[in-house]
Design a protein around this motif. Sequence first.
Motif, PDB file in Angstrom:
ATOM      1  N   SER A 374      36.772  -0.754  35.193  1.00 44.07           N
ATOM      2  CA  SER A 374      37.639  -1.063  36.094  1.00 44.07           C
ATOM      3  C   SER A 374      38.774  -1.891  35.878  1.00 44.07           C
ATOM      4  CB  SER A 374      36.695  -1.929  37.305  1.00 44.07           C
ATOM      5  OG  SER A 374      37.705  -2.427  38.486  1.00 44.07           O
ATOM      6  N   SER A 375      38.610  -2.733  34.898  1.00 43.98           N
ATOM      7  CA  SER A 375      39.866  -3.410  34.426  1.00 43.98           C
ATOM      8  C   SER A 375      40.617  -2.797  33.639  1.00 43.98           C
ATOM      9  CB  SER A 375      39.337  -4.671  33.453  1.00 43.98           C
ATOM     10  OG  SER A 375      40.535  -5.530  33.282  1.00 43.98           O
ATOM     11  N   LEU A 376      40.312  -1.977  32.768  1.00 45.89           N
ATOM     12  CA  LEU A 376      41.002  -1.017  32.023  1.00 45.89           C
ATOM     13  C   LEU A 376      41.802   0.086  32.803  1.00 45.89           C
ATOM     14  CD1 LEU A 376      41.648  -0.112  28.933  1.00 45.89           C
ATOM     15  CD2 LEU A 376      39.704   1.646  29.440  1.00 45.89           C
ATOM     16  N   ARG A 377      41.349   0.392  33.765  1.00 40.44           N
ATOM     17  CA  ARG A 377      42.150   1.351  34.555  1.00 40.44           C
ATOM     18  C   ARG A 377      43.079   0.616  35.741  1.00 40.44           C
ATOM     19  NH1 ARG A 377      37.813   6.352  33.950  1.00 40.44           N
ATOM     20  NH2 ARG A 377      37.928   6.829  31.824  1.00 40.44           N
ATOM     21  N   ASN A 378      42.779  -0.513  36.167  1.00 42.02           N
ATOM     22  CA  ASN A 378      43.390  -1.305  36.833  1.00 42.02           C
ATOM     23  C   ASN A 378      42.901  -0.689  38.546  1.00 42.02           C
ATOM     24  OD1 ASN A 378      44.908  -3.454  37.983  1.00 42.02           O
ATOM     25  ND2 ASN A 378      46.808  -2.242  38.178  1.00 42.02           N
ATOM     26  N   ARG A 379      41.570  -0.297  38.448  1.00 45.38           N
ATOM     27  CA  ARG A 379      41.035   0.176  39.918  1.00 45.38           C
ATOM     28  C   ARG A 379      39.945  -0.473  40.187  1.00 45.38           C
ATOM     29  NH1 ARG A 379      40.948   6.819  39.206  1.00 45.38           N
ATOM     30  NH2 ARG A 379      40.213   6.301  36.902  1.00 45.38           N
ATOM     31  N   PRO A 380      40.228  -1.171  41.229  1.00 45.61           N
ATOM     32  CA  PRO A 380      38.820  -2.000  41.801  1.00 45.61           C
ATOM     33  C   PRO A 380      37.532  -0.968  42.290  1.00 45.61           C
ATOM     34  CG  PRO A 380      40.444  -1.860  43.516  1.00 45.61           C
ATOM     35  CD  PRO A 380      41.131  -1.279  42.362  1.00 45.61           C
ATOM     36  N   LEU A 381      36.440  -1.498  42.097  1.00 45.69           N
ATOM     37  CA  LEU A 381      35.355  -0.919  42.444  1.00 45.69           C
ATOM     38  C   LEU A 381      35.164  -0.803  43.823  1.00 45.69           C
ATOM     39  CD1 LEU A 381      32.778  -2.237  40.006  1.00 45.69           C
ATOM     40  CD2 LEU A 381      33.884   0.190  39.851  1.00 45.69           C
ATOM     41  N   PRO A 382      34.570   0.009  44.690  1.00 41.20           N
ATOM     42  CA  PRO A 382      34.310  -0.047  46.177  1.00 41.20           C
ATOM     43  C   PRO A 382      33.792  -1.448  46.479  1.00 41.20           C
ATOM     44  CG  PRO A 382      33.458   2.122  45.044  1.00 41.20           C
ATOM     45  CD  PRO A 382      33.781   1.143  43.879  1.00 41.20           C
ATOM     46  N   GLY A 383      34.035  -1.909  47.627  1.00 37.53           N
ATOM     47  CA  GLY A 383      33.456  -3.021  48.117  1.00 37.53           C
ATOM     48  C   GLY A 383      31.996  -2.838  48.421  1.00 37.53           C
ATOM     49  N   LYS A 384      31.368  -4.282  48.645  1.00 38.74           N
ATOM     50  CA  LYS A 384      30.021  -4.353  48.893  1.00 38.74           C
ATOM     51  C   LYS A 384      29.268  -3.327  48.029  1.00 38.74           C
ATOM     52  CE  LYS A 384      31.026  -7.327  52.301  1.00 38.74           C
ATOM     53  NZ  LYS A 384      30.504  -8.831  52.238  1.00 38.74           N
ATOM     54  N   ARG A 440      22.800   8.817  33.866  1.00 40.56           N
ATOM     55  CA  ARG A 440      23.708   8.689  32.631  1.00 40.56           C
ATOM     56  C   ARG A 440      24.831   7.522  32.881  1.00 40.56           C
ATOM     57  NH1 ARG A 440      22.471  10.871  28.192  1.00 40.56           N
ATOM     58  NH2 ARG A 440      24.509  10.653  27.275  1.00 40.56           N
ATOM     59  N   LEU A 441      25.522   7.027  32.290  1.00 41.83           N
ATOM     60  CA  LEU A 441      26.688   6.232  32.392  1.00 41.83           C
ATOM     61  C   LEU A 441      27.905   6.859  32.900  1.00 41.83           C
ATOM     62  CD1 LEU A 441      28.064   3.598  32.193  1.00 41.83           C
ATOM     63  CD2 LEU A 441      28.418   3.651  29.765  1.00 41.83           C
ATOM     64  N   GLU A 442      28.301   8.189  32.171  1.00 38.03           N
ATOM     65  CA  GLU A 442      29.276   8.991  32.694  1.00 38.03           C
ATOM     66  C   GLU A 442      28.976   9.258  34.049  1.00 38.03           C
ATOM     67  OE1 GLU A 442      26.827  11.515  29.707  1.00 38.03           O
ATOM     68  OE2 GLU A 442      27.376   9.426  29.965  1.00 38.03           O
ATOM     69  N   ASP A 443      27.971   9.781  34.573  1.00 32.68           N
ATOM     70  CA  ASP A 443      27.455  10.010  36.006  1.00 32.68           C
ATOM     71  C   ASP A 443      27.874   8.762  36.839  1.00 32.68           C
ATOM     72  OD1 ASP A 443      26.754  12.417  35.082  1.00 32.68           O
ATOM     73  OD2 ASP A 443      24.563  11.733  35.158  1.00 32.68           O
ATOM     74  N   ALA A 444      27.655   7.581  36.474  1.00 31.38           N
ATOM     75  CA  ALA A 444      28.120   6.323  37.240  1.00 31.38           C
ATOM     76  C   ALA A 444      29.570   6.285  37.441  1.00 31.38           C
ATOM     77  CB  ALA A 444      27.303   5.373  36.528  1.00 31.38           C
ATOM     78  N   LEU A 445      30.309   6.507  36.202  1.00 29.04           N
ATOM     79  CA  LEU A 445      31.820   6.317  36.457  1.00 29.04           C
ATOM     80  C   LEU A 445      32.332   7.536  37.278  1.00 29.04           C
ATOM     81  CD1 LEU A 445      32.435   5.413  32.766  1.00 29.04           C
ATOM     82  CD2 LEU A 445      32.516   4.089  34.658  1.00 29.04           C
ATOM     83  N   ARG A 446      31.872   8.733  37.104  1.00 25.64           N
ATOM     84  CA  ARG A 446      32.323   9.650  38.060  1.00 25.64           C
ATOM     85  C   ARG A 446      31.936   9.689  39.334  1.00 25.64           C
ATOM     86  NH1 ARG A 446      30.114  13.171  35.045  1.00 25.64           N
ATOM     87  NH2 ARG A 446      28.306  13.656  36.449  1.00 25.64           N
ATOM     88  N   MET A 447      30.758   8.776  39.808  1.00 26.13           N
ATOM     89  CA  MET A 447      30.592   9.037  41.253  1.00 26.13           C
ATOM     90  C   MET A 447      31.431   7.755  41.818  1.00 26.13           C
ATOM     91  SD  MET A 447      26.533   9.260  41.457  1.00 26.13           S
ATOM     92  CE  MET A 447      25.596  10.907  41.171  1.00 26.13           C
ATOM     93  N   LEU A 448      31.783   6.797  41.080  1.00 29.24           N
ATOM     94  CA  LEU A 448      32.624   5.865  41.453  1.00 29.24           C
ATOM     95  C   LEU A 448      34.141   5.964  41.493  1.00 29.24           C
ATOM     96  CD1 LEU A 448      30.575   2.930  40.223  1.00 29.24           C
ATOM     97  CD2 LEU A 448      30.498   3.652  42.698  1.00 29.24           C
ATOM     98  N   GLY A 449      34.579   7.335  41.057  1.00 27.73           N
ATOM     99  CA  GLY A 449      35.811   7.467  40.693  1.00 27.73           C
ATOM    100  C   GLY A 449      36.599   6.823  39.687  1.00 27.73           C
ATOM    101  N   GLN A 450      35.953   6.383  38.716  1.00 28.21           N
ATOM    102  CA  GLN A 450      36.372   5.697  37.410  1.00 28.21           C
ATOM    103  C   GLN A 450      36.463   6.582  36.339  1.00 28.21           C
ATOM    104  OE1 GLN A 450      37.620   2.497  37.732  1.00 28.21           O
ATOM    105  NE2 GLN A 450      37.042   2.122  39.648  1.00 28.21           N
TER     106      GLN A 450
END
Length: 450
Positions: A374-384, A440-450
């Motif tokens: 999130s910090s690297l791509r300067n995109r916040p994670l979803p709230g709550k 998997r880790l890549e699945d978590a990043l994809r689901m959060l749009g990261q």
Amino acid sequence: MAKARAIYVCTECGGQSTKWQGQCPHCEGWNTLVESVAEPAAKHRLGGAKAGALTALAEIRTREAPRMPTGIAELDRALGGGLVRAQVVLIGGDPGIGKSTLLLQALAGMSASHRVVYVSGEESPEQVALRAGRLQLDSARVALLAETQLERIAATLTEAAPEVAVIDSIQTLYSEALQSAPGSVAQVRECAAQLTRLAKSQADRPGLRRARHQGGALAGPRVLEHIVDTVLYFEGDPQSSFRLVRAFKNRFGPVNELGVFAMTERGLRGIANPSALFLSEHRADVPGSCILVTNEGTRPLLVEVQALVDGAHGMSPRRLAQGLEAGRLAMLLAVLHRHAGVACHDQDVFVNAVGGVRIGEPAADLAVALAIVSSLRNRPLPGKLVAFGEVGLAGEVRPAPRGQERLREAAKLGFTRALIPRANAPRQPIAGLEVTAVDRLEDALRMLGQ
């Protein structure tokens, strides 16, 4: 008179050397050898000893040990429910962090229904009375003894027969049987052993006795930890108003239990909802922040994990972790690069757990990885959103223990989304909480749009 022979004793493991060395030859610790006086060996130490009686383990009858509440709920939690008959507790921490304050508060609260004695070796009776007055404690029934000689303290405790005794602190005591100075490894070990024997020998009498020792930096910590029943340690910044008391050893309860306190004008006050301390209140969602549901003993805690990824300004990028394991940070960066295509080899990476809490469990991996991306791509994670889960070297997201309790704690505090390992997916829906399970880790990043 013959000159006393000097030896060098390690303050970490208690090992002895005939000369000073930069590194202890026993535990390999650096700059831990201090000069002491060699104690004469006892003659016929093993000669003439009688054989002890053997008992079959199955024939020993056990019973549930009754608990004595201290009157401080967070301290009772760290102890596993309260004090136990003939229990010996060691409390350590940095100077000025609140050890004496907590013990005096506990004694004042227990003095209404129990006989208590406070043995002060560091402060005069006037100083102890001033602290009790400043904290507005009812100390009329607290008996005080200002003494540092072990033999006098033992005689006083035997005569007074208190139910609870506080020794403040074990590093100031000395025994006439030893020639070394107070605070040396030999003196600390001998005084702790004698007070422990005294507590255990009085276990079957009507007047219960519990010796509780506290000190700043533990002198010979490995030595004392093996002698006592329970080891509690203060954590946190002395400049901050928050204090954490963690159990590292407990023969009468679970370890890694955590008590949370706030330092006020009237002493230490227990925090009933500690998760609120470790969550920053941002007006809007910010990059590099992820809420972790960690587990401290039997208590789930919500902690904000913050990450800052910035371009490296030197030849070697920096990797710094506060409150988290630095080794696991380096491992997570390698996993992110190999399995998720997230490269940080030219970036400085800083990770911090808010509130000064220390997180040692691997279930923090997923939250740390999400905060870094999130910090690297300067995109916040979803709230709550909350997250937890261990990340393996193959990129898989492994389950964490007590997953249901973590999710219920997150829902109770108003969080609406959770990203967790698939093995921790609840069988029944949790009201108000949308749970997303990943493998998997890549699945978590994809689901959060990261």
